[in-house]
Enzyme design. Structure first.
Site, mmCIF file in Angstrom:
data_model
loop_
_atom_site.group_PDB
_atom_site.id
_atom_site.type_symbol
_atom_site.label_atom_id
_atom_site.label_comp_id
_atom_site.label_asym_id
_atom_site.label_seq_id
_atom_site.Cartn_x
_atom_site.Cartn_y
_atom_site.Cartn_z
ATOM 1 N N CYS A 85 0.819 -1.212 0.000
ATOM 2 C CA CYS A 85 0.000 0.000 0.000
ATOM 3 C C CYS A 85 0.853 1.263 0.000
ATOM 4 C CB CYS A 85 -0.956 0.004 1.189
ATOM 5 S SG CYS A 85 -0.167 -0.250 2.798
ATOM 6 N N HIS A 190 -2.259 1.187 7.095
ATOM 7 C CA HIS A 190 -2.523 1.287 5.657
ATOM 8 C C HIS A 190 -2.133 2.662 5.156
ATOM 9 C CE1 HIS A 190 -4.230 -0.045 1.916
ATOM 10 N NE2 HIS A 190 -5.105 0.941 1.873
ATOM 11 N N ASP A 208 -8.643 4.331 -1.733
ATOM 12 C CA ASP A 208 -8.042 3.146 -1.123
ATOM 13 C C ASP A 208 -7.239 2.360 -2.140
ATOM 14 O OD1 ASP A 208 -7.563 0.718 0.377
ATOM 15 O OD2 ASP A 208 -9.208 1.349 1.679
#
Length: 300
Positions: A85, A190, A208
């Site tokens: 990520c 994240h 996201d």
């Protein structure tokens, strides 16, 4: 009658029976015993693609708080590994800023992708654990101008001002390093960039990078701020966020806070007249994040 002239009985040929062949039916691949197709988004988060999410986005765009969205959306990438990520979010932002990586991606093309952003961690360690806040800062600083704000180093008001500022521009972006559980999501830490802000509801759009797990979503700014505070078990320090612009940009991110405080109008915060600039030639020194660098490869 001689035997040579005797006629033999005639045998008629019979056709062989036709056998019907059933058409082949594709066999669906078996689903692994332990696998998932996405997660359900918590009810207090608004899916970007829902009717409510589209309404929030249209209003954000009309209010001028989604100026950088199209740069990010045009370069959106789903992380290539479950723990990528950080590199994926950084690649997305660098491509949105039109930074030339100076190295080829595939063929003759120069382009950023998460697997080309080399961390000081080994490939196997990166795939298993991702990167930490400081490792993201080090990696990003090798390619862009970056200001990092960790946890409570920034107040709620400063966090909101920064979101309002970056969403009114297309030459600076924000990447969050947050704790998913605070938002009711599964997992732990994240990274993802901010794409828009909706002033009336005080909600920000998080693009996201783990699109296979959650869609992009709008979340309350106060809750997003709270998600920056939990301590990362690997480093013993809270998470935070980053403001990223081009190395050759005259935007001085270190003066961002004072520039915003000096302005009485939130609408004028993003205008060129109020943009803090640095003298020509006073750009930050490029930081190396090569393997073996003690300053970049600490556990923090």
């Amino acid at each position: 009658m001689s035997s040579s002239s005797a006629s033999l009985p005639t045998v008629e040929a019979t056709a062989s029976p036709t056998v019907a062949v059933a058409p082949s039916i594709p066999v669906a691949p078996s689903t692994p015993a332990l696998s998932y197709y996405r997660r359900e988004l918590p009810t207090d988060l608004v899916s970007f693609t829902s009717a409510a999410g589209r309404k929030l986005f249209k209003e954000s765009l009309n209010e001028g708080y989604a100026e950088g969205y199209f740069n990010l959306a045009g370069n959106f990438t789903v992380q290539s590994e479950p723990a990528y990520c950080g590199p994926s979010s950084l690649a997305m932002v660098l491509n949105a800023l039109e930074v030339d990586p100076g190295r080829t991606w595939k063929g003759v093309w120069r382009w950023y992708s998460d697997e080309l952003l080399e961390s000081c961690r080994t490939e196997s360690d990166l795939k298993a654990n991702g990167i930490t806040f400081d490792q993201f800062l080090c990696l990003a600083s090798s390619h862009a101008q970056v200001v990092a704000k960790r946890g409570a180093q920034a107040s709620r008001e400063e966090f909101l001002r920064d979101i309002m500022y970056v969403t009114q521009r297309d030459d600076v972006f924000m990447v969050l390093s947050f704790s998913r559980p605070v938002l009711g999501q599964t997992g732990d830490g994240h990274f993802s960039p901010i794409g828009a802000y909706h002033p009336e509801s005080r909600m920000a759009l998080v693009l996201d990078s783990a699109r296979y797990k959650y869609p992009s979503w709008f979340g309350d700014v106060d809750t997003l701020y709270d998600s920056l505070q939990p301590v990362d078990s690997e480093t013993g320090l809270p998470r935070g966020y980053f403001l990223i612009s081009r190395l050759d940009s005259r935007l001085d991110l270190n003066l961002l806070e004072s520039s915003l405080l000096a302005s009485n109008s939130s609408r004028s915060e993003g205008t060129a007249e109020n943009l803090a600039e640095r003298p020509s030639g006073a750009y930050p020194i490029k930081i190396s994040c090569g393997k073996g660098s003690s300053s970049c490869c600490s556990a923090k």
